[in-house]
Design an enzyme around this catalytic site. Structure first.
Site, PDB file in Angstrom:
ATOM      1  N   GLU A 223      40.452  47.521  31.677  1.00 50.89           N
ATOM      2  CA  GLU A 223      41.541  46.837  30.985  1.00 50.89           C
ATOM      3  C   GLU A 223      41.140  45.381  30.831  1.00 50.89           C
ATOM      4  OE1 GLU A 223      45.477  47.255  32.658  1.00 50.89           O
ATOM      5  OE2 GLU A 223      44.964  49.197  33.530  1.00 50.89           O
ATOM      6  N   LYS A 225      41.614  41.481  31.300  1.00 52.69           N
ATOM      7  CA  LYS A 225      42.258  40.643  32.321  1.00 52.69           C
ATOM      8  C   LYS A 225      42.948  39.486  31.597  1.00 52.69           C
ATOM      9  CE  LYS A 225      41.454  38.535  36.829  1.00 52.69           C
ATOM     10  NZ  LYS A 225      42.495  37.512  36.643  1.00 52.69           N
ATOM     11  N   ARG A 230      50.426  37.468  37.676  1.00 47.07           N
ATOM     12  CA  ARG A 230      50.782  38.832  38.056  1.00 47.07           C
ATOM     13  C   ARG A 230      52.218  38.857  38.562  1.00 47.07           C
ATOM     14  NH1 ARG A 230      47.518  42.620  40.787  1.00 47.07           N
ATOM     15  NH2 ARG A 230      48.553  44.663  40.737  1.00 47.07           N
ATOM     16  N   ARG A 245      53.232  37.448  42.630  1.00 56.48           N
ATOM     17  CA  ARG A 245      52.334  38.295  43.414  1.00 56.48           C
ATOM     18  C   ARG A 245      52.509  38.101  44.917  1.00 56.48           C
ATOM     19  NH1 ARG A 245      46.326  37.051  42.133  1.00 56.48           N
ATOM     20  NH2 ARG A 245      45.984  38.183  44.080  1.00 56.48           N
ATOM     21  N   GLU A 270      51.608  41.635  33.857  1.00 49.17           N
ATOM     22  CA  GLU A 270      51.165  40.247  33.702  1.00 49.17           C
ATOM     23  C   GLU A 270      52.206  39.494  32.886  1.00 49.17           C
ATOM     24  OE1 GLU A 270      47.796  37.544  34.548  1.00 49.17           O
ATOM     25  OE2 GLU A 270      48.283  39.586  35.169  1.00 49.17           O
ATOM     26  N   LYS A 392      37.796  43.069  39.623  1.00 53.15           N
ATOM     27  CA  LYS A 392      37.993  42.094  38.550  1.00 53.15           C
ATOM     28  C   LYS A 392      36.649  41.473  38.205  1.00 53.15           C
ATOM     29  CE  LYS A 392      39.423  38.493  41.864  1.00 53.15           C
ATOM     30  NZ  LYS A 392      40.517  37.612  42.288  1.00 53.15           N
TER      31      LYS A 392
END
Length: 526
Positions: A223, A225, A230, A245, A270, A392
């Site tokens: 996906e 970023k 978040r 987060r 996000e 990530k």
């Protein structure tokens, strides 16, 4: 109050995370209820005061200390509460200090005219450390403890899982008596099932080269970023909340996305600001962060949006044990059914080889995307940062050479050092001569030994001072790394950097050869 004051004092001068945890564990184990609950609330910014205590403290001190002395002392110390604690002329000796719970409860129920008299009586009975602890009333404790670290101390002390503590946290209020009863095995875990509480997020690891080459494309999906923050959005039992987060409730700043949530759901995504169909620079989102409320004008000019990653609960069913691809299918079906406003689903990016993945990553900056996420298809949703599940892969940082302009004292173990640095780039001034304008600020990226060298440089090259801040002669160049740069009307330079950090100290480079503001502006992704 005495034990809590001692805790704050030790926390402020303890740099080690583990030592801070030990101090809090010892306090929670020995302090009585409800004192420890109010202490926990103060450490996690959970106290409920809405009183202008800093102004009240300053007005109280004016009758006891020369105002010029107070102003000069405040400029030197750099903190109102600490200045008051040091200057306050204690008058009464031999009296026991007040209990923390008594202070909180009496202030909570006092009217505005009673508060100065209450504070005066308590301050007269306390030493400087105890008076400084009254900063808890201002909601601005600066002792290097985050809410999550305080919850981690609770977990270490009690033996209860941190994830379970976080799941009940937002269903409770100070002084957290049901929480401490559970942590001491005197009562069952507080029941917050079905409530709009925070569930700990699943986080990723930065991928290493050896891990990248070992990726099996059939086992992972990718996906984009996105460059936002978040969040977890929940609507259960009629209550709607948006969490960061770390579990902070940020609903007040984003009512537009919260109100759009259908009932019976917990979502992971996000938070972004959109300009049409495009994601706006992070600086636009930052305009709405850290606000208790938001104006109608801001709602219109900076419309918030959640790009959804995952579905954790639906209709009371906990989906976290399911594999990622099953949760993804449920998310897509749920979104197609409800189509909530201000949401969409993050795109899955297909790839057949690692070489294709590298090509996507290389082109991420040109498309204004922060990088890639790699998620194992069979991963359940696991709290924390489990290894081998999510990775990530952030795009390579940008670099400029900037000149040190200002330095400020740090906190904790850095309180004796000038460790927070503002740096600038050159532009043509009104007279035609080059001048520096600030483009960023950073306090990390260097070793302890380099910090000592930088502190010595600041002290030897100070040309002016403004309270705790020193202006430094333009001699030293930093090689600064940052993720992106955006236009900003809040800064004199017209730009704002995203995650700037000092990559290297260029002792060898003349300041005149540092980069220009025009070079920084050229890096803006419009």
């Amino acid at each position: 109050m005495k034990d809590f004051s001692a805790l704050l004092d030790r926390l402020a001068y303890t740099p080690s995370r583990n030592d801070k945890l030990r101090l809090m564990v010892d306090y929670f184990a020995s302090a009585p209820d409800p004192d420890r609950g109010y202490a926990l609330a103060a450490l996690t910014d959970g106290l409920f005061f809405r009183v202008p205590f800093r102004r009240i403290f300053a007005e109280m001190l004016e009758a006891r200390v020369d105002p010029v002395l107070f102003k000069l002392s405040r400029d030197y110390v750099g903190d109102t509460a600490e200045t008051i604690s040091l200057l306050w002329p204690a008058q009464e000796e031999g009296q026991d200090p007040p209990r923390l719970a008594d202070v909180v409860e009496r202030v909570r129920h006092a009217n505005a005219t009673e508060i100065p008299q209450l504070l005066t009586g308590w301050l007269d009975r306390l030493d400087a450390t105890g008076r400084w602890a009254f900063e808890l009333l201002t909601g601005a404790l600066r002792v290097g403890v985050s809410a999550r670290l305080a919850k981690t101390a609770l977990a270490q002390w009690s033996g209860k899982p941190l994830s379970e503590i976080e799941e009940v946290w937002h269903g409770l209020t100070p002084p957290y008596l049901p929480l401490f009863a559970w942590l001491t095995d005197q009562a069952p875990r507080p029941d917050t099932s079905g409530s709009a509480v925070f569930r700990p997020l699943m986080l990723s690891h930065a991928i290493e080269d050896r891990e990248l080459t070992a990726i099996t494309p059939g086992d992972f999906v990718a996906e984009w970023k996105w460059d936002g923050i978040r969040v977890q959005a929940t609507h259960q039992k009629g209550e709607k909340r948006l969490f960061s987060r770390t579990g902070d409730d940020i609903s007040g700043a984003f009512p537009d996305v919260v109100e759009a949530l259908p009932d019976g759901v917990v979502l992971d995504g996000e938070l972004l600001v959109l300009r049409g169909d495009d994601v706006a620079p992070f600086n636009d989102l930052q305009q709405r962060l850290n606000r208790k409320t938001v104006t109608a004008a801001m709602l219109k000019s900076h419309p918030a949006h959640i790009r959804l990653y995952d579905l954790l609960f639906e209709g009371g069913e906990d989906l976290r044990p399911l594999p990622f691809m099953e949760r993804r299918a449920r998310l897509e079906a749920w979104h197609a059914k409800h189509t909530p406003a201000r949401t969409d689903i993050s795109e899955v990016v297909g790839f057949d080889t690692v070489a294709e993945l590298e090509a996507l990553w290389t082109g991420a900056r040109e498309t204004g995307i922060e990088g890639l996420m790699l998620k194992r298809r069979m991963s359940p949703y696991l709290a924390g940062r489990p290894k081998g599940h999510w990775y990530k892969w952030k795009r390579a940082p940008l670099m400029i050479d900037a000149v040190l302009m200002y330095a400020q004292r740090g906190s904790g173990k850095r309180s004796s050092y000038y460790s927070d640095y503002t740096f600038g780039a050159w532009r043509e001034g009104e007279t035609g001569a080059p001048e520096l304008v600030p483009v960023g600020k950073s306090y990390f990226g260097f070793t302890d030994e380099e910090l000592k060298q930088l502190d010595s440089f600041v002290r030897s090259n100070t040309v002016d001072s403004f309270g705790p801040v020193r202006q430094v002669a333009p001699k030293l160049v930093f090689e600064v790394a940052f993720d992106s740069v955006h236009r900003s009307t809040r800064h004199k330079s017209g730009v704002a950097m995203r995650f700037p950090r000092i990559h290297r100290i260029r002792w060898d480079k003349p300041a005149a050869e540092a980069d220009t503001l025009q070079a920084v502006q050229a890096l803006i992704a419009d």
